[in-house]
Each structure stands twice: as structure tokens, then as C-alpha cells.
Design an enzyme around this catalytic site. Sequence first.
Site, PDB file in Angstrom:
ATOM      1  CG  HIS A 192     -31.962   5.980 -45.238  1.00 29.51           C
ATOM      2  ND1 HIS A 192     -32.251   6.671 -44.095  1.00 29.51           N
ATOM      3  CD2 HIS A 192     -31.956   4.676 -44.882  1.00 29.51           C
ATOM      4  CE1 HIS A 192     -32.427   5.820 -43.095  1.00 29.51           C
ATOM      5  NE2 HIS A 192     -32.251   4.598 -43.545  1.00 29.51           N
ATOM      6  CD  GLU A 228     -25.574   2.098 -37.112  1.00 27.98           C
ATOM      7  OE1 GLU A 228     -25.752   2.565 -35.960  1.00 27.98           O
ATOM      8  OE2 GLU A 228     -26.511   1.740 -37.854  1.00 27.98           O
ATOM      9  CG  PHE A 260     -26.754   4.618 -40.941  1.00 28.33           C
ATOM     10  CD1 PHE A 260     -27.700   5.588 -41.257  1.00 28.33           C
ATOM     11  CD2 PHE A 260     -27.114   3.278 -41.061  1.00 28.33           C
ATOM     12  CE1 PHE A 260     -28.968   5.233 -41.703  1.00 28.33           C
ATOM     13  CE2 PHE A 260     -28.384   2.912 -41.497  1.00 28.33           C
ATOM     14  CZ  PHE A 260     -29.310   3.889 -41.816  1.00 28.33           C
TER      15      PHE A 260
END
Lengths: 337, 324
Positions: A140, A71, A97
Site C-alpha cells: 500500500h 478493479e 492495486f
Amino acid sequence: MRVKTYREAIIEAMMLEMRRDEKVFIIGEDISGGRGCGDFEGEAAGGPMGLTQGLWDEFGAKRVIDTPISETAIMGAAAGAALSGLRPIAELMFSDFFGVCFDQIYNQAAKFRFMYGEQGATPLVIRTMIGAGIGCGPQHSQSPYSIFANIPGLKVVTPSNPYDAKGLLISSIRDNDPVMFCEHKSLLGMEGNVPEDAYEVPLGKGKIIKEGNDITIVAIGQMVGITQDCVSKFEEKGISVEIIDPRSLSPFDEEIVYDSVEKTGRLLVIDESNPVCSFGSWIASMVSDEVFSSLKAPTRVLTPPHCPVPAAPNLEAAYLPDLDRIVEATDYLTNYS
Amino acid sequence: MQLSKDKLLDAYTRMKKIRVFEETMRDEFAKGTVPAFIHLYIGQEAIATGVCVELTDQDSISSTHRGHGHCIAKNSDLEKMTMEIFCRAEGLCEGKGGSMHIADLSVGMLGANAIVGANAPIAVGAALKQRVLGENLVSAAFIGDGASNQGAVFESMNLASVLKLPALFIFENNGYAEFTGIDYHCGGGDIAGRAEGFGMPSYKVDGSDFFAVQEVAAEAAERARRGEGPSAIECIAKRWYGHFEGDPQHYRTKEELETIRRDFDPLIIFRQKVEDAGLIENNDLNLIDDELSNQVTEAVEKAKNSPLPNVEELTTNVYEKGSY
């Protein structure tokens, strides 16, 4: 009426903008279908949630770029590409993330225009999935948009329906600043009217979803639909509710909220972020500062509790603001004297 | 390949300009006229220059907190650059960046960077123009030995390698990550070796020697332009001064600092090589020295006498005008 899902609206926005401008490209993990698709034949998967379906098939690997799970490199490369004249859409699969790549977003992309004295723009869209509701658990399911909105230089968008998802994404891609485009995972299958053309929904313009006189409810993202579901309850009780969807948090349409509170005298904000320094508390604070004399009751912000998002379905249900809590808060404010 | 006389003079000019500029900044910092921290590039002049003589204005570089040398080597306007380091309104970044965030997009200098290692992915991003638009370009990231340990750098090398992007990873191994020696901070001790592990050609050269750097930079840049992907170059050089100006350097011995100046002066090495080979007259270089000395003095005086930004500028340039 042309009915499309929230997911289809997002894909359509990218498709239209990529056709319009060769500088627009998309970079992220598994966005074409894995391995950059290579010699693959047939329709590419288009990401784990199907949010980029069809893009590789039309634009190929030069503009639909699969990456390793990196990322920081994705966000940094997108930032550098934007600074160099391209118009990247970078996918941060889950907004959770951001913890592994935020430096490239908030120290780099968000600051280029300012720290380089307006030498260049940073036309970058970071599409990222937020939200609880489908059992993805603590890493998440978060909604970190309040953190994003705290960063000068970033714009933050939270579409609540398919029409806005398409129009806001088109505006974000055409915008010359970095935009955190927060797609709610619980809304991906939501259906609604989505016209065929490449229309824009401007950033910084909220929308009155329902007019009313007794209380202003500002709801963000998924909370808009949940609030709409409460309308019949409000009507049973004879409460006339005005519902506002700000659509983008940064820039934020302050005027639409002030005008409404001047009329209703009451403010309830429903926000999916955690309560401490939440975006909702900022809205309440601005209203107290700017239209205090119109208020007939204290402002209220309804958020999840100050805890991570749990995995267990019953706990997750208890985490999110729901009909009962919204009705309770509305009752409290309308009965306040 | 033999370099033309023009290219040699150009290279010497860039290196010497860095030296004179940085020595002047050192004096100014000691006098208290520079409104921020500065990190001097002296000792590493051959690295920025050896790479940047192989680049055009369409090629990009991303730089570090020790970025003055990269700016000069990439042909930034000296006066505007000096003004920026003095945080003046007419500086490259209108005084909002300062020494550690100086950029000059007009020559492809994508910014110094005060976050160690964070510039590597940005250079990779510029390299994406080859893939997306088919442009012929090279993009180089300058990375210190300290930054070589950052995850952002590893991710960038891997991404560039996987996507075969025209990126150059220029490791400036000056022996120190701030105060910490490379013998302590770098597992395995071999930066070039690590880069090779990402599947790219990797070189280790004498970073005090312009010719050593330039030769491999030319090769790596050509390869990148042909669409054959990234390369890494580890340049071993010496950092003459502290991590920042004012650093007392208790972690280094007096002997070390003396040997550096005697044995690892990129300008002396360059002069010796070109004079021994009879490529350039000593006098040609002396003329450049005099000219640069005047240029730098003028730029510094001009910067010091120019205004700071208006306070009204505090909140401008955050977003595109009219969009927020």
C-alpha cells in the site's frame, strides 16, 4: 490567500468539473460511503481517505458510483465509458492495486486512440494514491509512476502541493487522453493557497520552485517538499540550488530541465520510485543526451533502494530519500571536479 | 413473434456476408496476402446476427479476437473493414489495429480485442450511459467459452448485476478455448449456470439457429432497455475451422469436422426454416448470395490495391494532437 488542504483541493476540482459537465462521473470502491449510500441519511463518508467527500451528497448515486471490489471491472468499465463519450474519473484506491487491473489500463484505455486510428478519444482520469511515509507497508506504499510513464498513450501526473493538485486534476479531467493522476498519501493534509475558481495547471509544464545557479534538483511528488526542507542547509553551505517540480511526468517538460542544467551544469533527480528503470534515470539519460556539454559533473539520481517498502517505521524512514542523503548528493556534485 | 420479411432478409444478408467474407479471407490467408493472424467466425454466424439484429447504431458491442463476424453483423462498412484487416491506410483504424483490434465506433462496435475476456468490462462501461445520462441503450459483450473463465468476465457480470446495467453477456460456446476443449477447461461445464449465479436471467440456446438466438436476445435487450439489468445468453455452436488460420487442429477428429458441416450450418438451418414456413422464396436468397459474392470480391480487391499507411504515421494517434 485561500488556504485548503491537498485533499480539499482534489475534491474541489472534481466538484467543479462535475457541475460543469454532466458527462463527468466518478466510479470506485466506497467513494460515496459504501453500499451506494442507499437510504443513508446525513453526510456520506466519501472513501476511506475522504477524497470524495461531498460528491455523493451533491450528485447522487447516478454519478458517484460505488462498486464491488473489482478493479478490473472498474477500470474496464471506465475505459469503455470513455470510449463511448462519457468522461469518467475512476478511483484506484491505492496505486499498488494496478497489479490486478493493469490490462484494462495499458492494453485497453491507453491504446484505444492509436489502435482504433483516432476514431475516438479516451477522456479517462484514474485517480490513485501513491507513496510511502505513513506505515502502510509493501502493498500500500509504492510509487509505480515510472511503470505508468513507460506506457505510450498514458499521461502521468504527480502533484506535490494543493494548488497544483486542483489545477492539474481539472486539466486532467478536461484532457482527452487517459491520465494516471498520482496523489501522494503523505500530502493529503498539506495546506496551501487554492483559489476558488476552476483554474487549470497545464500537463507537461514543469515549475521552478526556487531559482539557483550551482545545481539543478528535479524532485517528484513528495520529494519536492523534502527538497525544499533542505534549502536552509544548502544556504548554510553557500550552495545556490535550483529546484524544479516537473508536475507531470508524461508529458514531461524537458526544456525547463535542459535550460536549468545549461545554467547550473549539475543535475540531481530525487525520485520515490525504485531505482531500476526509474523515471529519474530517464531524466538523467535525457540530460546526458541533450546537454552533455553543459555538464560539470555526472548526473545523479537519488531513489529508495531496490527493495519493497517496509512496514517498520525505522526501515520506512531509511527507505525514503531524506535530508541527509539529499545534502550528501548535492555536496558530492557541487564538489566534483 | 413473427419476424417481418425485411428483418429476415436482413438477417440472412448479415449471416451470409459473414460466411462469404470469411471464406474469402481464408483463401487470401492461404495465398499469403493477409499481413496478420486471422481467426475465422464461420459456424457462429447466427450468434452475432441473432444479437445484432436486435441492436441499433446507438447500442454497443465489444468483440473478441474472432471479431470479423461481429463487425459485419453490427453493419460496419465492408470496404473499410476489409482494408483494416489488410492493414491499409484507409482502413477503419488506419491500419494500426488489424484483424484482432478492428473497431467501428460509428456503429457502436467498440473493438475486437486480442486480450481474451478483456472486452467484457468495456461493454459494461458503455452500458453506464444509461445510468449516468439516462440514455436508452443496450451494450453487448461477445465472450468465448475460453474467455468465460477469465476474472475480467466474472467481475463484469457482477458489476453489471449490482448496478443493474443494460449489458448483455453473449457467451459463444464453440467448444474450444484455442486448442483446449470445454470438457477440460470449464469447471462445472455450465457457462449459463455460472452467469445465473450473478443474479441475472440466463439462457442456453442453439447457437447454430438464428431464431433461437434472436428470440432470447430480443427479450434480454428489451429487459435491459427497461432498466431491469443484464442478462446472459450461452449460445452453443461449432467452430468450423482452427483457432487461427493455419492451425492444423490435431486435437479434433476428422469425423467431428465432417459432422459439423453437415449438421451445424447456420445458413442451411436458416434457409430450411424460412423456406419450410414459406416466409421467403428460395430465389430471393440466391439473389442475395450473388450480390454478396460480388461485394466481398470487390472489397478485397480494393483493399489489396490500396496503400499501406505512411511510415510517418508510426507515432501519430498516440495522444491527442498537440497535447504531448
